[in-house]
Scaffold this motif. Structure first.
Motif, mmCIF file in Angstrom:
data_model
loop_
_atom_site.group_PDB
_atom_site.id
_atom_site.type_symbol
_atom_site.label_atom_id
_atom_site.label_comp_id
_atom_site.label_asym_id
_atom_site.label_seq_id
_atom_site.Cartn_x
_atom_site.Cartn_y
_atom_site.Cartn_z
ATOM 1 N N ASN A 140 0.801 -1.224 0.000
ATOM 2 C CA ASN A 140 0.000 0.000 0.000
ATOM 3 C C ASN A 140 0.831 1.269 0.000
ATOM 4 O OD1 ASN A 140 -3.027 0.040 0.146
ATOM 5 N ND2 ASN A 140 -2.554 -1.714 1.444
ATOM 6 N N ASP A 199 0.843 -1.257 -9.813
ATOM 7 C CA ASP A 199 -0.241 -0.389 -9.363
ATOM 8 C C ASP A 199 -0.753 -0.886 -8.017
ATOM 9 O OD1 ASP A 199 -0.305 1.398 -11.526
ATOM 10 O OD2 ASP A 199 -1.581 0.060 -12.700
ATOM 11 N N LYS A 200 -1.319 0.034 -7.258
ATOM 12 C CA LYS A 200 -1.843 -0.318 -5.938
ATOM 13 C C LYS A 200 -2.958 -1.353 -6.078
ATOM 14 C CE LYS A 200 -3.731 1.647 -1.731
ATOM 15 N NZ LYS A 200 -4.072 2.871 -1.010
ATOM 16 N N PRO A 201 -2.771 -2.521 -5.464
ATOM 17 C CA PRO A 201 -3.812 -3.559 -5.531
ATOM 18 C C PRO A 201 -4.908 -3.300 -4.491
ATOM 19 C CG PRO A 201 -1.864 -4.387 -4.401
ATOM 20 C CD PRO A 201 -1.556 -2.984 -4.805
ATOM 21 N N SER A 202 -6.026 -3.963 -4.684
ATOM 22 C CA SER A 202 -7.108 -3.889 -3.700
ATOM 23 C C SER A 202 -6.709 -4.729 -2.478
ATOM 24 C CB SER A 202 -8.405 -4.435 -4.292
ATOM 25 O OG SER A 202 -8.299 -5.844 -4.491
ATOM 26 N N GLU A 203 -7.395 -4.505 -1.379
ATOM 27 C CA GLU A 203 -7.117 -5.309 -0.187
ATOM 28 C C GLU A 203 -7.374 -6.790 -0.461
ATOM 29 O OE1 GLU A 203 -8.189 -5.744 4.562
ATOM 30 O OE2 GLU A 203 -8.689 -3.882 3.530
ATOM 31 N N ALA A 204 -8.403 -7.102 -1.238
ATOM 32 C CA ALA A 204 -8.702 -8.500 -1.580
ATOM 33 C C ALA A 204 -7.555 -9.116 -2.389
ATOM 34 C CB ALA A 204 -10.012 -8.596 -2.345
ATOM 35 N N GLN A 205 -6.983 -8.351 -3.312
ATOM 36 C CA GLN A 205 -5.847 -8.853 -4.099
ATOM 37 C C GLN A 205 -4.618 -9.074 -3.214
ATOM 38 O OE1 GLN A 205 -5.999 -5.540 -6.860
ATOM 39 N NE2 GLN A 205 -6.515 -6.918 -8.556
#
Length: 175
Positions: A26, A36-42
């Protein structure tokens, strides 16, 4: 499994390391030249994948947490991910920005690679770095990697296409 250097300790990732893993994925300084910034789920899926047991050619990642030996502060992570090439592992590492420019990436990667070459019959170790990630390229060179290919406009970060720099370490050269 624990590896030690003069200043660092490396150990296998555990479920308790989620806060570090999440922070690394993050922090804009950490990821700006990587992805690129991943989602929390990723991030959670990636983390869970790295908790599984690793063996060479298993296509499972091996992730180790890097900590300062003296303070116990967590510095980052290093390890292998599956590679498309037979008999090849792909190495990667992420460090928190407050530990940049201390030589920790080189020290931990060198210890990890020394252990891996001694423990397993690895032929080649691969690393891919996006153009402009000069710090990582210096770390790889110090650890014996050679730039073998530049793939133009191969990866997009922040909407910008970047060249990928492909490095190889021939494990048969030195053990």
């Amino acid at each position: 499994m624990i590896l030690t250097t003069a200043r660092l300790t490396l150990r296998l990732l555990t479920a308790d390391d989620w806060p570090l893993f999440f922070a690394l994925h993050n922090d804009s300084q950490v990821i700006e030249k990587c992805f690129d910034k991943p989602s929390e789920a990723q991030i959670r899926a990636k983390f869970n994948e790295r908790l599984k047991p690793w063996q060479p050619n298993s296509n499972q990642p091996l992730c180790m947490v890097i900590s300062e030996s003296g303070s116990g502060k967590q510095v980052g992570v290093t390890g292998f991910t599956a590679s498309q090439l037979a008999d090849t592992q792909e190495v990667g590492y992420l460090l928190l920005p407050e530990f940049y420019s201390r030589g920790y990436a080189t020290e931990s990667l060198d210890a990890f690679l020394t252990w891996a070459r001694g423990e397993f019959n690895l032929q080649l170790i691969k690393a891919v770095v996006s153009a402009g990630n000069i710090g990582s390229e210096k770390v790889l060179a110090k650890c014996g990697f050679k730039l073998v290919r530049v793939e133009p406009l191969a990866y997009e970060i922040g909407g910008v296409l970047m060249d990928d720099h492909h490095y190889l370490l021939d494990c048969t050269d030195k053990i």
